[in-house]
Every structure is written in structure tokens, then in C-alpha cells.
Motif scaffolding. Structure first.
Motif, PDB file in Angstrom:
ATOM      1  N   ARG A 188       0.827  -1.205   0.000  1.00 48.43           N
ATOM      2  CA  ARG A 188       0.000   0.000   0.000  1.00 48.43           C
ATOM      3  C   ARG A 188       0.864   1.259   0.000  1.00 48.43           C
ATOM      4  NH1 ARG A 188      -2.293  -1.036   4.411  1.00 48.43           N
ATOM      5  NH2 ARG A 188      -1.175   0.407   5.768  1.00 48.43           N
ATOM      6  N   GLY A 189       0.506   2.210  -0.846  1.00 48.60           N
ATOM      7  CA  GLY A 189       1.216   3.481  -0.904  1.00 48.60           C
ATOM      8  C   GLY A 189       2.161   3.626  -2.079  1.00 48.60           C
TER       9      GLY A 189
ATOM     10  N   HIS B  54       1.634   3.078  -5.123  1.00 51.43           N
ATOM     11  CA  HIS B  54       0.971   3.515  -6.352  1.00 51.43           C
ATOM     12  C   HIS B  54       0.717   5.014  -6.384  1.00 51.43           C
ATOM     13  CE1 HIS B  54      -0.169  -0.720  -5.704  1.00 51.43           C
ATOM     14  NE2 HIS B  54      -0.108  -0.817  -7.009  1.00 51.43           N
ATOM     15  N   ALA B  55       1.049   5.712  -5.326  1.00 55.41           N
ATOM     16  CA  ALA B  55       0.648   7.112  -5.197  1.00 55.41           C
ATOM     17  C   ALA B  55       1.130   7.965  -6.371  1.00 55.41           C
ATOM     18  CB  ALA B  55       1.152   7.685  -3.876  1.00 55.41           C
TER      19      ALA B  55
ATOM     20  N   ALA C 133      -1.516   9.270  -9.240  1.00 53.39           N
ATOM     21  CA  ALA C 133      -1.798  10.708  -9.241  1.00 53.39           C
ATOM     22  C   ALA C 133      -1.491  11.302 -10.610  1.00 53.39           C
ATOM     23  CB  ALA C 133      -0.977  11.406  -8.157  1.00 53.39           C
TER      24      ALA C 133
ATOM     25  N   ALA D 292      -2.572   7.415   1.060  1.00 48.88           N
ATOM     26  CA  ALA D 292      -1.375   7.886   0.368  1.00 48.88           C
ATOM     27  C   ALA D 292      -1.677   8.354  -1.053  1.00 48.88           C
ATOM     28  CB  ALA D 292      -0.320   6.777   0.346  1.00 48.88           C
ATOM     29  N   ILE D 293      -2.502   7.606  -1.776  1.00 47.78           N
ATOM     30  CA  ILE D 293      -2.820   7.981  -3.154  1.00 47.78           C
ATOM     31  C   ILE D 293      -3.652   9.252  -3.180  1.00 47.78           C
ATOM     32  CG2 ILE D 293      -3.973   7.269  -5.279  1.00 47.78           C
ATOM     33  CD1 ILE D 293      -3.429   4.341  -4.369  1.00 47.78           C
TER      34      ILE D 293
ATOM     35  N   GLN E 198      -3.794  11.584  -1.004  1.00 43.94           N
ATOM     36  CA  GLN E 198      -2.989  12.733  -0.587  1.00 43.94           C
ATOM     37  C   GLN E 198      -2.079  13.216  -1.709  1.00 43.94           C
ATOM     38  OE1 GLN E 198      -1.015  11.844   3.210  1.00 43.94           O
ATOM     39  NE2 GLN E 198      -2.860  10.730   3.829  1.00 43.94           N
ATOM     40  N   GLU E 199      -1.542  12.285  -2.495  1.00 45.26           N
ATOM     41  CA  GLU E 199      -0.694  12.693  -3.607  1.00 45.26           C
ATOM     42  C   GLU E 199      -1.509  13.396  -4.691  1.00 45.26           C
ATOM     43  OE1 GLU E 199       2.911  13.049  -5.932  1.00 45.26           O
ATOM     44  OE2 GLU E 199       2.370  12.982  -3.803  1.00 45.26           O
TER      45      GLU E 199
END
Length: 324
Positions: free
Chosen positions: A100-101, A103-104, A108, A155-156, A158-159
Motif C-alpha cells: 500500500r502506498g 501507487h501514489a 496521481a 497515500a494515493i 494525498q498525492e
């Protein structure tokens, strides 16, 4: 456990694992036995002896887990876990971590490439180019200064929100908790979803597939969006029924839909989405990147150190009861 026990087997079912990653694993951990299989068909004969299994998470079932008598840890080098046999995994007390994270960044970038192609008329421009047709009267729009609602504030999300700020957008986040997160002007709980998206020019979903997110978006949500809104789903296809999306587009309730994920994948060749002018289709590749494996295995390397030292604070440890 301090250090690897003699004969510890780490089994990988990752097809086309990068050679430099394999070399680093073998060089950094000479005391560990590694088997690099090309998919589950090659890997399953070694599962009963494996202590650690590296997978994309789409190739396991209850029967395979039952056979894995020695398995203590599954590393899923993707974020999606909706096909994992968690009940059996929990019964056997197996640790699960995921990527997890990672792919951000690519997701994006994908989101903004898609929104820009809609507002800058990329589809029609490509058609004109093929026809050698010089057309300058296409209406062009700007994404700057708009309001973006992002459903999923991890994370995604947020990016996506961070990049949106470069376009001077107002960023509204929707999540289960509604907790404040970086780069969001305001955040809300899921219960406020309808009100939030009613003020959004762009609605972007990055939600995973869980019992709480399946068919979260209903007819009333599309009716609530402004008629000029663009809806983009790059989370999971079961967020909304295809019929709901088609009805919204055909009724003019929203201006455009971008879909990277679907209820059925691959999307059938005769699916009506393909022929809808105001639907953009991509084949579940928003997270694709040449850096994918490197980012995923950095998490694995960090967690492997923790595992060997007997530590418990694993990165992206999954709760099998929740599935995330």
C-alpha cells in the motif's frame, strides 16, 4: 527470532521479477533459500515448505493456504487484497503485509493526465491529427482553480490532492473517519459524500474494495454532482454499477467519466462503455510504472529485516478480519 534460521525458504510467485532485485535478495541474505517461480503454477509445489511467500495476491485460495503448513508471512506486492482467502489465513495465524502506498505517484499522474485530456479535448485532437485536419475551434477548458473531491484520503488520495494544489484547486477529502489529512482543505466522513460531491468539478475515487465501499456510489450521487462534473474511478470497479454510470452519462447528469477499473475485467469487447463518447476507458493501468517492483520490494526488504529480528512493527500490516 534473531537472524534467519537455517533452511528458511522464501518463495516468490512474481512473474518477470527484475534481475537486480533477485540479485540483491540473494546477495544480502545468503543464509536464506530463495525460490523464484514464474507464477503460482510453478510455485505451488514449494508452498508446503515455504516460510515466506511473495505474491500479487490474486493467486491464492483456501486449499493452497491449507497446504502451506510452514507459512508464516505473505508479502503481497500490490495494494489490492480483495481476492485473498483471509478466513483461512487468519485461522493459520499467517502475517500478511502489502505494498500500500507505492501507487501514489503513478496514479496521481494518471488522474491529472486523464482530467487534462478531457478538458483539453485530446480525443478529438487525435482524431483530427489522423485525418490531417486543421481544426482550431474546439472549446478548451482549464482545470486550474476548480474544486476536487477525492474519495479516499490515504497515500494515493494525498498525492492527488498535493498535485491539485499546483493547479490552485480546492481539495475536499472523503473517508471513513473524516480525519484531517495533508493537502486537503477540508475532510469529511462518508456520510457527507452527497453534499461534498455536489460542490465538486472533479470527483476522484481511489477507494479499495471492501464491504463498506462496494456500490457506495448510487444514482443519487450522480444526480447530486454538477452537470459539468468529471467522475474518475481508479480504485476498484465494484464501487459503482456500470448501469448507474451509463444512466448518469446518457442523461447528462455529469459531463464525462474516466474509468480505469470495472465490475468485470477485462472489459468485454461488446460493453457499451466502449462506444460512449463521454466515457474514457483505460485497462486498469493507472498504477503501472517502471518503478513498481522497486518500490514494492523496498517495503519487503524493510519488513524482512523486522521479521528476522523478531520485531512486530511491520509496514502495511493487514488485519485479516477487515481485509485491509
Amino acid at each position: 527470532m534473531k537472524g534467519a534460521e537455517k533452511g528458511m525458504l522464501v518463495l516468490s510467485a512474481i512473474k518477470n521479477m527484475k534481475e537486480d532485485i533477485r540479485a540483491r535478495l540473494e546477495a544480502d541474505y545468503p543464509e536464506i533459500d530463495f525460490i523464484f517461480s514464474y507464477g503460482i503454477e510453478e510455485a505451488k509445489e514449494h508452498l508446503p515448505e515455504a516460510e515466506v511467500f511473495i505474491t500479487y495476491g490474486e493467486d491464492l485460495n483456501d486449499e493452497l493456504i491449507k497446504q502451506a503448513k510452514n507459512l508464516k508471512w505473505i508479502m503481497v506486492i500490490s495494494a489490492g487484497l480483495d481476492q485473498m482467502p483471509f478466513r483461512q489465513i487468519e485461522e493459520q495465524g499467517i502475517l500478511v503485509t502489502n505494498a500500500r502506498g507505492i501507487h501514489a505517484v503513478p496514479m496521481a499522474e494518471y488522474a491529472f493526465s486523464m482530467l487534462l485530456q478531457v478538458y483539453r479535448q485530446a480525443k478529438k485532437l487525435f482524431e483530427f491529427e489522423k485525418e490531417h485536419s486543421w481544426q482550431r475551434k474546439l472549446p478548451m477548458e482549464e482545470i486550474s482553480g476548480k474544486t476536487m473531491a477525492i474519495v479516499g484520503t490515504g497515500a494515493i488520495g494525498q498525492e492527488v490532492a498535493r498535485i491539485a494544489k499546483a493547479f490552485h484547486m480546492e481539495t475536499l477529502g472523503v473517508s471513513k473517519t473524516g480525519n484531517d489529512k495533508p493537502y486537503f482543505d477540508k475532510t469529511y466522513e462518508n456520510a457527507a459524500l452527497t453534499n461534498v460531491i455536489s460542490n465538486a468539478d472533479f470527483v476522484v475515487s481511489v477507494l479499495p474494495s471492501t464491504s463498506e465501499t462496494r456500490e457506495l456510489f448510487q444514482d443519487e450521487h450522480f444526480k447530486a454532482m454538477p452537470t459539468h462534473a468529471v467522475f474518475l474511478n481508479m480504485g476498484r470497479g465494484d464501487l459503482v454499477k456500470s448501469e448507474t454510470i451509463l444512466n448518469a452519462v446518457r442523461a447528462g447528469e455529469i459531463a464525462h467519466v474516466v474509468l480505469d477499473v470495472f465490475e468485470e475485467e477485462p472489459l468485454p469487447r461488446d460493453h457499451p462503455f466502449w462506444d460512449e463518447e463521454n466515457v474514457t476507458i483505460t485497462p486498469h493501468l493507472s498504477g503501472s510504472s517502471s518503478q513498481y517492483q522497486y518500490r514494492a520490494f523496498e517495503i519487503f526488504f524493510d519488513n524482512l529485516e523486522k521479521y528476522l529480528q523478531g520485531e512486530k512493527d511491520y509496514i502495511n500490516k493487514i488485519d485479516p478480519k477487515r481485509g485491509y
